[in-house]
Design a protein around this motif. Structure first.
Motif, mmCIF file in Angstrom:
data_model
loop_
_atom_site.group_PDB
_atom_site.id
_atom_site.type_symbol
_atom_site.label_atom_id
_atom_site.label_comp_id
_atom_site.label_asym_id
_atom_site.label_seq_id
_atom_site.Cartn_x
_atom_site.Cartn_y
_atom_site.Cartn_z
ATOM 1 N N PHE A 2 -81.012 -1.554 -70.659
ATOM 2 C CA PHE A 2 -81.765 -2.426 -71.551
ATOM 3 C C PHE A 2 -82.936 -3.086 -70.828
ATOM 4 C CE2 PHE A 2 -82.455 -6.658 -73.409
ATOM 5 C CZ PHE A 2 -82.827 -6.282 -74.690
ATOM 6 N N ALA A 3 -82.693 -3.586 -69.629
ATOM 7 C CA ALA A 3 -83.699 -4.357 -68.907
ATOM 8 C C ALA A 3 -84.768 -3.491 -68.241
ATOM 9 C CB ALA A 3 -83.024 -5.223 -67.849
ATOM 10 N N ALA A 4 -84.400 -2.320 -67.763
ATOM 11 C CA ALA A 4 -85.352 -1.507 -67.004
ATOM 12 C C ALA A 4 -85.140 -0.020 -67.286
ATOM 13 C CB ALA A 4 -85.219 -1.793 -65.518
ATOM 14 N N PRO A 5 -85.442 0.440 -68.491
ATOM 15 C CA PRO A 5 -85.199 1.857 -68.789
ATOM 16 C C PRO A 5 -86.042 2.809 -67.947
ATOM 17 C CG PRO A 5 -86.352 0.794 -70.605
ATOM 18 C CD PRO A 5 -85.967 -0.277 -69.637
ATOM 19 N N ARG A 6 -87.288 2.446 -67.666
ATOM 20 C CA ARG A 6 -88.130 3.334 -66.844
ATOM 21 C C ARG A 6 -87.606 3.440 -65.425
ATOM 22 N NH1 ARG A 6 -93.566 0.921 -68.880
ATOM 23 N NH2 ARG A 6 -93.709 1.927 -70.892
ATOM 24 N N GLY A 7 -87.203 2.306 -64.869
ATOM 25 C CA GLY A 7 -86.649 2.316 -63.513
ATOM 26 C C GLY A 7 -85.380 3.142 -63.441
ATOM 27 N N TRP A 8 -84.556 3.041 -64.477
ATOM 28 C CA TRP A 8 -83.318 3.813 -64.521
ATOM 29 C C TRP A 8 -83.635 5.303 -64.587
ATOM 30 C CZ3 TRP A 8 -80.595 7.248 -67.438
ATOM 31 C CH2 TRP A 8 -79.237 7.346 -67.178
ATOM 32 N N LYS A 9 -84.626 5.668 -65.389
ATOM 33 C CA LYS A 9 -85.014 7.083 -65.488
ATOM 34 C C LYS A 9 -85.542 7.599 -64.150
ATOM 35 C CE LYS A 9 -86.279 7.387 -70.361
ATOM 36 N NZ LYS A 9 -87.392 7.608 -71.288
ATOM 37 N N ARG A 10 -86.384 6.794 -63.485
ATOM 38 C CA ARG A 10 -86.912 7.211 -62.184
ATOM 39 C C ARG A 10 -85.790 7.388 -61.173
ATOM 40 N NH1 ARG A 10 -89.889 2.893 -60.688
ATOM 41 N NH2 ARG A 10 -90.343 2.115 -62.749
ATOM 42 N N ALA A 11 -84.840 6.469 -61.187
ATOM 43 C CA ALA A 11 -83.705 6.572 -60.265
ATOM 44 C C ALA A 11 -82.894 7.829 -60.553
ATOM 45 C CB ALA A 11 -82.826 5.328 -60.374
ATOM 46 N N ALA A 12 -82.679 8.132 -61.829
ATOM 47 C CA ALA A 12 -81.921 9.332 -62.193
ATOM 48 C C ALA A 12 -82.657 10.596 -61.752
ATOM 49 C CB ALA A 12 -81.667 9.354 -63.699
ATOM 50 N N GLU A 13 -83.976 10.605 -61.895
ATOM 51 C CA GLU A 13 -84.758 11.769 -61.453
ATOM 52 C C GLU A 13 -84.647 11.954 -59.946
ATOM 53 O OE1 GLU A 13 -88.652 10.905 -62.899
ATOM 54 O OE2 GLU A 13 -88.205 11.572 -64.937
ATOM 55 N N GLN A 14 -84.685 10.850 -59.209
ATOM 56 C CA GLN A 14 -84.572 10.942 -57.755
ATOM 57 C C GLN A 14 -83.177 11.413 -57.346
ATOM 58 O OE1 GLN A 14 -85.788 7.085 -56.358
ATOM 59 N NE2 GLN A 14 -87.965 7.551 -56.588
ATOM 60 N N LEU A 15 -82.156 10.973 -58.081
ATOM 61 C CA LEU A 15 -80.797 11.420 -57.772
ATOM 62 C C LEU A 15 -80.647 12.922 -57.967
ATOM 63 C CD1 LEU A 15 -78.639 8.577 -59.336
ATOM 64 C CD2 LEU A 15 -78.900 9.108 -56.917
ATOM 65 N N LEU A 16 -81.333 13.468 -58.966
ATOM 66 C CA LEU A 16 -81.265 14.906 -59.205
ATOM 67 C C LEU A 16 -81.819 15.710 -58.035
ATOM 68 C CD1 LEU A 16 -82.306 15.124 -62.961
ATOM 69 C CD2 LEU A 16 -80.076 15.671 -61.976
ATOM 70 N N MET A 17 -82.744 15.129 -57.296
ATOM 71 C CA MET A 17 -83.358 15.834 -56.175
ATOM 72 C C MET A 17 -82.530 15.766 -54.898
ATOM 73 S SD MET A 17 -87.397 15.058 -56.524
ATOM 74 C CE MET A 17 -87.638 13.764 -57.721
ATOM 75 N N LEU A 18 -81.560 14.852 -54.839
ATOM 76 C CA LEU A 18 -80.757 14.710 -53.623
ATOM 77 C C LEU A 18 -79.710 15.816 -53.534
ATOM 78 C CD1 LEU A 18 -80.077 10.870 -53.508
ATOM 79 C CD2 LEU A 18 -81.549 12.185 -51.998
ATOM 80 N N PRO A 19 -79.420 16.253 -52.330
ATOM 81 C CA PRO A 19 -78.354 17.236 -52.156
ATOM 82 C C PRO A 19 -76.990 16.606 -52.494
ATOM 83 C CG PRO A 19 -79.527 16.863 -50.067
ATOM 84 C CD PRO A 19 -80.101 15.945 -51.079
ATOM 85 N N ASP A 20 -76.048 17.450 -52.907
ATOM 86 C CA ASP A 20 -74.715 16.974 -53.276
ATOM 87 C C ASP A 20 -74.054 16.193 -52.144
ATOM 88 O OD1 ASP A 20 -75.048 18.145 -55.721
ATOM 89 O OD2 ASP A 20 -73.661 19.804 -55.349
ATOM 90 N N ARG A 21 -74.281 16.622 -50.935
ATOM 91 C CA ARG A 21 -73.656 15.956 -49.779
ATOM 92 C C ARG A 21 -74.062 14.488 -49.706
ATOM 93 N NH1 ARG A 21 -74.668 17.281 -43.474
ATOM 94 N NH2 ARG A 21 -73.092 15.870 -42.667
ATOM 95 N N HIS A 22 -75.346 14.205 -49.929
ATOM 96 C CA HIS A 22 -75.817 12.823 -49.880
ATOM 97 C C HIS A 22 -75.237 12.003 -51.031
ATOM 98 C CE1 HIS A 22 -79.398 14.367 -47.406
ATOM 99 N NE2 HIS A 22 -78.574 13.726 -46.601
ATOM 100 N N LEU A 23 -75.155 12.602 -52.209
ATOM 101 C CA LEU A 23 -74.594 11.890 -53.355
ATOM 102 C C LEU A 23 -73.118 11.561 -53.119
ATOM 103 C CD1 LEU A 23 -76.214 13.792 -56.344
ATOM 104 C CD2 LEU A 23 -76.738 11.498 -55.528
ATOM 105 N N ARG A 24 -72.398 12.498 -52.531
ATOM 106 C CA ARG A 24 -70.981 12.241 -52.232
ATOM 107 C C ARG A 24 -70.846 11.109 -51.215
ATOM 108 N NH1 ARG A 24 -70.329 18.111 -52.617
ATOM 109 N NH2 ARG A 24 -69.184 18.493 -54.541
ATOM 110 N N LEU A 25 -71.714 11.094 -50.222
ATOM 111 C CA LEU A 25 -71.672 10.041 -49.220
ATOM 112 C C LEU A 25 -71.950 8.680 -49.858
ATOM 113 C CD1 LEU A 25 -71.430 9.128 -46.290
ATOM 114 C CD2 LEU A 25 -73.877 9.619 -46.025
#
Length: 62
Positions: A21-44
């Motif tokens: 609600f407060a920051a939809p654009r920031g949330w979208k940008r964060a989600a896009e950046q998460l998609l680019m990270l390797p699975d290993r980093h996300l698991r960590l």
């Protein structure tokens, strides 16, 4: 115990909704950046967040 878990999940939903609600654009940008990270980093990162959450729960129940 089940009631506490349900309340905790509801609180998570409230926080997630507040971020969207407060920051939809920031949330979208964060989600896009998460998609680019390797699975290993996300698991960590996930493991670190889980560990912090467990320690916080332990301290809060005290």
């Amino acid at each position: 115990m089940a009631g506490e878990v349900l309340r905790a999940l509801c609180l998570v939903a409230v926080f997630e909704g507040l971020f969207l609600f407060a920051a939809p654009r920031g949330w979208k940008r964060a989600a896009e950046q998460l998609l680019m990270l390797p699975d290993r980093h996300l698991r960590l990162v996930g493991a670190i967040v889980v560990a912090i959450g467990i320690v916080a729960l332990w301290l809060a129940r005290g």
